[in-house]
Design a protein around this motif. Sequence first.
Motif, short mmCIF file in Angstrom:
data_model
loop_
_atom_site.label_atom_id
_atom_site.label_comp_id
_atom_site.label_asym_id
_atom_site.label_seq_id
_atom_site.Cartn_x
_atom_site.Cartn_y
_atom_site.Cartn_z
N ALA A 231 -4.46 10.61 6.70
CA ALA A 231 -4.68 9.17 6.50
C ALA A 231 -6.14 8.86 6.21
N ASP A 232 -6.80 9.74 5.49
CA ASP A 232 -8.22 9.53 5.21
C ASP A 232 -8.48 9.36 3.72
N ARG A 233 -7.42 8.99 2.98
CA ARG A 233 -7.59 8.70 1.55
C ARG A 233 -7.14 7.26 1.29
N ARG B 60 -1.96 2.96 7.73
CA ARG B 60 -2.80 4.07 8.20
C ARG B 60 -2.31 4.58 9.55
N GLY B 61 -1.98 3.67 10.45
CA GLY B 61 -1.45 4.08 11.74
C GLY B 61 -0.14 4.84 11.62
N TRP B 62 0.72 4.40 10.70
CA TRP B 62 2.00 5.08 10.46
C TRP B 62 1.76 6.50 9.94
N LEU B 63 0.80 6.65 9.01
CA LEU B 63 0.51 7.97 8.47
C LEU B 63 -0.04 8.90 9.55
N VAL B 64 -0.93 8.41 10.38
CA VAL B 64 -1.49 9.23 11.46
C VAL B 64 -0.38 9.66 12.42
N PRO C 294 10.67 -1.21 11.25
CA PRO C 294 10.31 -2.63 11.22
C PRO C 294 9.61 -3.07 12.51
N GLU C 295 10.00 -2.48 13.63
CA GLU C 295 9.37 -2.85 14.90
C GLU C 295 7.89 -2.48 14.88
N ALA C 296 7.58 -1.29 14.37
CA ALA C 296 6.18 -0.88 14.28
C ALA C 296 5.42 -1.75 13.29
N ALA C 297 6.08 -2.11 12.19
CA ALA C 297 5.43 -2.93 11.18
C ALA C 297 5.04 -4.29 11.74
N THR C 298 5.96 -4.94 12.43
CA THR C 298 5.65 -6.27 12.96
C THR C 298 4.62 -6.18 14.09
N ARG C 299 4.71 -5.15 14.90
CA ARG C 299 3.72 -4.97 15.97
C ARG C 299 2.32 -4.81 15.38
N ASP C 300 2.21 -3.96 14.36
CA ASP C 300 0.90 -3.69 13.79
C ASP C 300 0.37 -4.85 12.96
N LEU C 301 1.27 -5.59 12.30
CA LEU C 301 0.82 -6.78 11.58
C LEU C 301 0.16 -7.77 12.53
N ARG C 302 0.76 -7.93 13.70
CA ARG C 302 0.16 -8.82 14.69
C ARG C 302 -1.18 -8.26 15.18
N ALA C 303 -1.20 -6.98 15.47
CA ALA C 303 -2.42 -6.38 16.03
C ALA C 303 -3.57 -6.42 15.06
N LEU D 283 -3.77 12.34 -8.46
CA LEU D 283 -4.26 12.76 -7.15
C LEU D 283 -3.28 13.75 -6.52
N ARG D 284 -3.77 14.51 -5.60
CA ARG D 284 -2.92 15.50 -4.91
C ARG D 284 -1.85 14.78 -4.09
N GLU D 285 -0.60 15.20 -4.28
CA GLU D 285 0.47 14.64 -3.48
C GLU D 285 0.48 15.30 -2.11
N ASP D 286 0.96 14.57 -1.12
CA ASP D 286 1.00 15.06 0.25
C ASP D 286 2.43 14.91 0.75
N LEU D 287 3.27 15.82 0.32
CA LEU D 287 4.70 15.77 0.64
C LEU D 287 5.01 16.65 1.85
N PRO D 288 6.09 16.38 2.55
CA PRO D 288 7.07 15.32 2.28
C PRO D 288 6.58 13.96 2.76
N VAL D 289 7.17 12.91 2.17
CA VAL D 289 6.89 11.56 2.64
C VAL D 289 7.49 11.40 4.03
N PRO D 290 6.75 10.84 4.97
CA PRO D 290 7.29 10.68 6.33
C PRO D 290 8.50 9.75 6.34
N PRO D 291 9.30 9.80 7.40
CA PRO D 291 10.38 8.81 7.55
C PRO D 291 9.80 7.40 7.47
N PRO D 292 10.57 6.45 6.96
CA PRO D 292 10.04 5.09 6.78
C PRO D 292 9.47 4.51 8.07
N MET D 293 8.46 3.67 7.91
CA MET D 293 7.92 2.94 9.05
C MET D 293 9.01 2.04 9.61
#
Length: 471
Positions: free
Chosen positions: A332-334, A322-326, A452-461, A440-450
């Motif tokens: 990020a409300d679906r 959700r944070g990545w989508l925002v 890994p640094e953000a992923a590990t930071r957010d997993l901890r948080a 469901l309605r698609e919401d393109l384009p798909v953002p650049p990939p999350m």
Amino acid sequence: MAYQEIDAPFSGSPQPERVVTADSLGRVLLTVTARALAGRAGDELDEPTAASRARGFAATSDDEALAAGAARVALAPEDLKLVDADAVAAWVTAQYPVVDPGFPAVVIGSPHGSAAHLAATMGAPWLPASFEVTVRWPDGAVDDPEAAQRQGAASASDLLAANPSVAIRQVHDPVLRGPAAGTTLSLFTRWRRLPPAYRVFLLRQLRPGATVLLVGDGRTWPVFDLGAAHSFQLGAPSSGLQPDDFVRPGPDLVQALRRADGEPRAWLPPATPPTMGLAESGLEVEFEDDLRETVGDVAGRPLSVRYGRPAALSAAVAGSVRGWLVGAGKSADRLAVGCGRLLDPGQALRSALVPYWCEAPLRDEVAEAECWVAGSPAFRSIDVLIEPPGRPSAVVAPLRQWDAVAWFSQQRAAVDRLGTRSYPYGTLPTRHASLVLSALREDLPVPPPMTPEAATRDLRAYGTPLGLSVC
């Protein structure tokens, strides 16, 4: 994109597509993650196998026919001497494309739907640390765990003789597997060292400095250690029952035995006292050590992600996505709540959905999902997919509890009605999730990939307050 080719000794061995149980969670997660990375839809995936239909047996089904069907698609006992676990690993890695300059990360370990979602969001592969093998059990008896253990010992011996680098955890669970537990054996084959194909894949397909996330199921269960890398357990955490329910048959086990023409009074656990150990989806210690040694020069020390409750990882990944989508400018409300084998990470990305995954349709699992949704910023739309458990039970979530999850939506609350039509009976194919989400309605384009640094930071948080360990 070209697909990776690794020489593997397939000749003379059962093909990996037959070795790995078709409806096992690990096989499903591999398939949907690989399709997400390749940009392919999952709506053309196969219907459930005979084993699937036996796993989720319906109220009006012919249980004898389902049990026989499960045996037909299982490996013959004599095939086990020819199974090649290294060939299975080569088949796993061949599901993913070769990319230049390499993948930014890899997620490896225990099967968990949110681990697959996380991998897809990072544009990274998911690799299982084990695979399930289903073997025919001629003259089997669903109500005789000692006989299952004896037959399993012979099967495990043949499998281990051909594959000394694995360990076998046999699971006898009539509650989860229904009548199939009386005609087949379930052998969870866990690599004790990195198989050669994994080693090649990690060294060649990870870009320098890539992140390696090792996801481990930390749940424990009574285990009968039979020696020679073979162990046995009665029941499993995903049944929603307690270990004692499989020692002195509780209502769920009694019901499952009777449905499969078993006799609850005949149920006798093995006489040898068990010890507590990691359940069937846990990791082998040597596997983790070997992974650290292998990728140290390429990616640095792997990050270990351990969960004692599946919901902890589900909530952490949902919050991270959700944070990545925002951050990418999406609303990020679906929310899409998946269950069991009903998930499609690729379609979730195309529709900018926040994914939350329940391991099984159990009261405790759904209650944790409900609490997470209630404590999160409001969602405008919530879609809920339910994999029916195949049985009624006091531990199975009633439909009103699933409805309660969706009711937190501000505008649109949708609980898939095909999944609820005969609930708690029946079985749905994985492609059903793709069909529902693709509407469901698609919401393109798909953002650049999350990253890994953000992923590990957010997993901890997000995960640390829930008991998730990231270190």
